[in-house]
Every structure is written in structure tokens, then in C-alpha cells.
Design a protein around this motif. Structure first.
Motif, PDB file in Angstrom:
ATOM      1  N   LEU A  39       0.832  -1.201   0.000  1.00  0.00           N
ATOM      2  CA  LEU A  39       0.000   0.000   0.000  1.00  0.00           C
ATOM      3  C   LEU A  39       0.865   1.249   0.000  1.00  0.00           C
ATOM      4  O   LEU A  39       0.567   2.225  -0.707  1.00  0.00           O
ATOM      5  N   MET A  86      -5.740  -3.223   0.203  1.00  0.00           N
ATOM      6  CA  MET A  86      -6.288  -3.325   1.561  1.00  0.00           C
ATOM      7  C   MET A  86      -7.312  -4.448   1.660  1.00  0.00           C
ATOM      8  O   MET A  86      -7.309  -5.223   2.619  1.00  0.00           O
ATOM      9  N   ALA A 138      -5.253  -7.182   3.951  1.00  0.00           N
ATOM     10  CA  ALA A 138      -5.278  -6.665   5.321  1.00  0.00           C
ATOM     11  C   ALA A 138      -6.157  -7.535   6.217  1.00  0.00           C
ATOM     12  O   ALA A 138      -7.246  -7.964   5.806  1.00  0.00           O
ATOM     13  N   TRP A 158      -8.084  -2.129   9.525  1.00  0.00           N
ATOM     14  CA  TRP A 158      -8.990  -2.234   8.376  1.00  0.00           C
ATOM     15  C   TRP A 158     -10.311  -1.541   8.673  1.00  0.00           C
ATOM     16  O   TRP A 158     -10.898  -0.894   7.792  1.00  0.00           O
ATOM     17  N   PHE A 187      -9.885   2.238   8.260  1.00  0.00           N
ATOM     18  CA  PHE A 187      -9.730   2.530   6.833  1.00  0.00           C
ATOM     19  C   PHE A 187     -11.081   2.459   6.129  1.00  0.00           C
ATOM     20  O   PHE A 187     -11.462   3.361   5.365  1.00  0.00           O
TER      21      PHE A 187
END
Length: 309
Positions: free
Chosen positions: A103, A141, A145, A151, A154
């Protein structure tokens, strides 16, 4: 999780989604200005800047190129694509111990690859590049993730920003009702056209298209889907322990706007679409501020000009 890390992940999600949403809105409206000679370009440009939360500079008339510069490549404009991508990269740097190498490299490369200007013959190509790069960041992600607090923050940021951006796109439908973007154009700009056809199996009508983008529980860019997902993230971050009511202000705000969307007839929303979309933007902004105060109060919210307080 440290509040500094939580704040960075929240804003990475928001800035990535903001870049994608701004690219989609600009792609639709700048192409419309190019194709329709009957549109008053100055009025349309000022209206678009207003919807995106940016003030038109000076008294001189505005053209398509001015909007492209302000909302795409102006590094000092908080509503611009380049500002959002650079801010996402900076937040990833601050949370480097949590953000994956993939990322980080994606955001770093994207920020470094942003052009200083975009020529008129490569506008659509530029917006496609922005959508591709943001999709890559989100894909990293989603595919690599763990579904932990990182997470969740996000995804919470992305969900709030997506609800706000879809509301802004729907608000542009009423800028100039006679020459504004058609419902088909709006659906395409959300990547929703084919999903809409599979659901309604017919030419888009105002009622059905608006209902799909507002109320559909299965389409990920609908406002209702985004709000519900944000609520779920908040519940996962801090499960409820109280027996009565909801103490989390952000959850209350999102629950109120979700209930309003679910139970208000679509015809009533269409009668005053800008007002209802403004209410969605107010709710997402207020929820964002409530989240900041609860989980990372020491951080000053990096509001863009269009963010409502």
C-alpha cells in the motif's frame, strides 16, 4: 491501537475515496461541457465548484480548463485530486509501521506520478488513471489486510466519504435540470450502469436511478449501503455494552440519516433532491467530527473546503 495510527488510517480511506469520487464527478461534467454547446459554461463551472465545496476565484468568467486546474492539479486546493492523493501518501508515511509495503508503494508511486497539468486531449485518460490507482490501493487493503481495527478505520473513512461523494454527484443532477447530466450519465459515473440494468432491466428513469443510488442495499456505491457499512465498522471497533439506546454520537447520526433514507418515499426525495443530499453531507461531516473527537481528539481534522462543520 494508537490514536495517531487510527487517525492516519481513517484519513487514508477518506482521501483515497475522495480522489476517486472527484475524478468521477469531473469526468462526467467536463465531458458534458465539451459536448453541449448550449450550456452556459461560466454558470455550470461555478455551480460545479460550489457542489464540490470550492469557491470560484475572482470575477472573471470560468472555463472548463479552470475547473480542471482547481479541482484536479492545484496542489494548494484542499478539494483537488492531487491534494487528496498527496495527503493519503503523507498519512501512510505517518502510519508506516501499520501500513503494508504494497500500500505504501502504491500511494507513494501515485503521488509522485501526479502531473502538474493535464492537456485538454488527455483529460479522460487522466481521470481513468486516477480511478485505476485508487482502485489498486483499495484492492491491496481488501485482499491483504486483516479485518482488525486498522482495516475497520480505513473502511470507516472510505464509507463516510463514499456516501458524501454519491450525495454530491446526485446534487449535480439539479444544477441545470434542462442541460445537466442525464441519469444514465450519472449511473455510468458511479460505475453503476450495468448493475442498474441487471436490477431494473430497463432504460433509467429518474425514480429508479435515484432509488438505486440512494436506497439499494446491495450496490456498494449507494448511500444507504455506505452508511450501513460505516455503522457496522463503528460497532466492530467498539461493541455496544449499554442496555438502552446508543451512546456513540457518530452511530446516532448515521442511524438517523439511514432511517430517513429507508423510510422517506423516493418521490419526496426527488422533489427536493439538493436539500436531501445536503442533509446527507451534513450527517457524514458531523459523524466524521464525532469520530475524531472520540478516537483521535488530539488530531486536528484536515477538513477540505467542502466539508461541513
Amino acid at each position: 491501537m494508537l490514536s495517531r495510527i487510527a487517525a492516519s488510517l481513517f484519513w487514508i480511506g477518506r482521501y483515497i475515496e475522495r480522489s476517486d469520487g472527484t475524478a468521477r464527478i469531473l469526468d462526467v461534467h467536463l465531458q458534458l461541457l465539451l459536448e453541449d454547446p448550449w450550456i452556459d459554461e461560466d454558470t455550470a463551472c461555478r455551480s460545479l465548484l460550489s457542489v464540490m465545496g470550492s469557491e470560484a476565484p475572482g470575477e472573471s468568467s470560468l472555463a472548463r480548463e479552470d475547473v480542471l486546474r482547481i479541482l484536479a492539479v492545484d496542489r494548494a486546493q484542499p478539494a483537488s485530486i492531487v491534494y487528496s492523493l498527496s495527503a493519503a501518501r503523507e498519512n501512510a508515511r505517518r502510519a508506516r509501521e501499520i501500513v503494508s509495503t504494497e500500500l505504501w508503494e502504491c500511494l507513494n508511486t501515485t503521488s509522485a506520478g501526479m502531473p502538474r497539468r493535464v492537456s485538454s486531449d488527455k483529460v479522460h485518460e487522466f481521470f481513468s488513471w486516477v480511478r485505476d490507482r485508487t482502485a489498486l490501493a483499495v484492492g491491496i487493503m481488501e485482499s491483504s489486510a486483516s479485518r482488525d481495527e486498522a482495516w475497520q478505520f480505513f473502511t470507516l473513512g472510505r464509507s463516510l466519504e463514499r456516501a458524501d461523494m454519491t450525495a454530491r454527484l446526485l446534487a449535480t443532477r439539479s444544477l441545470t435540470e434542462a442541460s445537466g447530466p442525464s441519469w444514465t450519465t450519472i449511473l455510468r459515473s458511479c460505475g453503476a450502469y450495468e448493475a442498474y440494468l441487471r436490477t431494473y432491466r430497463g432504460v433509467p428513469s429518474a425514480r429508479n436511478a435515484a432509488e438505486f443510488l440512494l436506497h439499494d442495499r446491495l450496490f456498494p456505491r449507494s448511500i444507504l449501503y455506505s452508511v450501513v457499512r460505516a455503522e457496522q465498522c463503528l460497532r466492530d471497533i467498539e461493541p455496544r455494552t449499554e442496555r438502552v439506546g446508543v451512546s456513540d454520537r457518530a452511530q446516532r447520526l448515521l442511524g438517523q440519516i439511514r432511517s430517513d433514507l429507508e423510510f422517506r418515499p423516493i418521490a419526496e426525495i426527488l422533489d427536493d433532491l439538493p436539500t436531501h443530499m445536503s442533509a446527507v453531507q451534513d450527517a457524514t461531516s458531523a459523524a466524521s467530527e464525532a469520530i475524531r473527537q472520540r478516537y483521535f481528539p488530539e488530531n486536528v481534522a484536515p477538513n477540505w473546503i467542502g466539508e461541513r462543520s
